[in-house]
Design a protein around this motif. Structure first.
Motif: not given
Length: 286
Positions: A125-142
């Motif tokens: 996921a093209p999110e910044h930083g350590q893997i966490g909930r924002p990355h999950f959220a991005y993929m759920l939207v995608k």
């Protein structure tokens, strides 16, 4: 210029600038020093320090730790740490391990909800930083399982929601112990997030934390009101704690937050760094 910023983040955690890029930006803005305080990691420090040496700019070693409290959110900033010290590195390595375990548990919980998601997809996921909930959220939207990032948190990833997994945190005393064991100074970050609106409640907590190794309070912060800054300054003075300040800069993503700015018209100057160094030196002499 004598302005500093003691609370900044890089791509090593959840910022948008690499450490070297951030250091160059700070010098271009005319600051005298910054402290790199990435969340639960010191992986950006070597690059930042090296760039500081290359261009003649002071980079203060730091880290920001989430710690365990019954209510609200508490972060402890560690400054002037020896980031090569073995105990500190081991504690932060543990945080990275449990972060990965948490991510795997979120994958499992989403799978049980009928949402197949691979950790490799989350990492991409093209999110910044350590893997966490924002990355999950991005993929759920995608993948069409949520309308927006906020919707993903509201339905799946927020605290109490079906895919939420509690984050491991050290107790405040333990976090402050290993920061101090690495030669560092411990500071309570942005006290308003503790959700203790009554001054006597916050004062009682400050007294307790001082007994466990607290050295200072982050007085100057963009989201602090004039009244809050006055209270935090008063508590620092009353209990012999140093004051610090920082923008919590994560990159040029917010129009109203920039390095060395956002303190209600007040500049945070190098005298705060001198106070930190003096506190550290006095302890090392004991």
């Amino acid at each position: 210029m004598n302005v500093i910023d003691l609370h900044v983040h890089t791509t090593a955690s959840d910022g948008t600038m690499r450490p070297a890029e951030l250091v160059r930006y700070a010098k271009k803005k005319g600051l005298r020093a910054i402290a790199i305080t990435d969340h639960d990691t010191i992986e950006g420090l070597d690059e930042g320090i090296q760039e500081g040496q290359n261009i003649g700019f002071e980079v203060i070693t730091g880290v920001e730790l989430s710690v365990d409290v019954p209510a609200g959110t508490m972060h402890v900033l560690g400054y002037l740490i020896d980031h090569t010290q073995s105990e500190l590195r081991e504690k932060l390595r543990l945080l990275q391990e449990v972060r990965m375990e948490r991510n795997m548990k979120m994958v499992e919980k989403l799978g049980a909800l009928g949402i197949p998601l691979q950790l490799s997809e989350v990492k991409a996921a093209p999110e910044h930083g350590q893997i966490g909930r924002p990355h999950f959220a991005y993929m759920l939207v995608k993948k069409g399982h949520a309308r927006t990032i906020q919707d993903a948190f509201d339905r799946y990833l927020g605290k109490g929601k079906p895919a939420y997994v509690e984050k491991f945190r050290f107790a405040p005393a333990e976090a402050m112990h290993f920061i101090r064991a690495a030669g560092g100074i411990t500071v309570l970050a942005h006290p308003f997030t503790l959700n203790r609106p009554q001054p006597n409640e916050l004062e009682a907590l400050i007294i307790s934390l001082k007994g466990k190794g607290l050295d200072g309070i982050e007085v100057f912060y963009p989201e602090h009101s004039e009244g809050q800054m006055k209270l935090y300054r008063s508590l620092a003075q009353q209990y012999g704690l140093i004051m610090t300040g920082g923008s919590d800069f994560h990159g040029l993503t917010k129009d109203d937050v920039d390095l060395g700015e956002g303190y209600g018209g007040k500049e945070v100057t190098y005298g705060l760094v001198e106070a930190m160094k003096a506190r550290r030196e006095s302890r090392l002499k004991v």
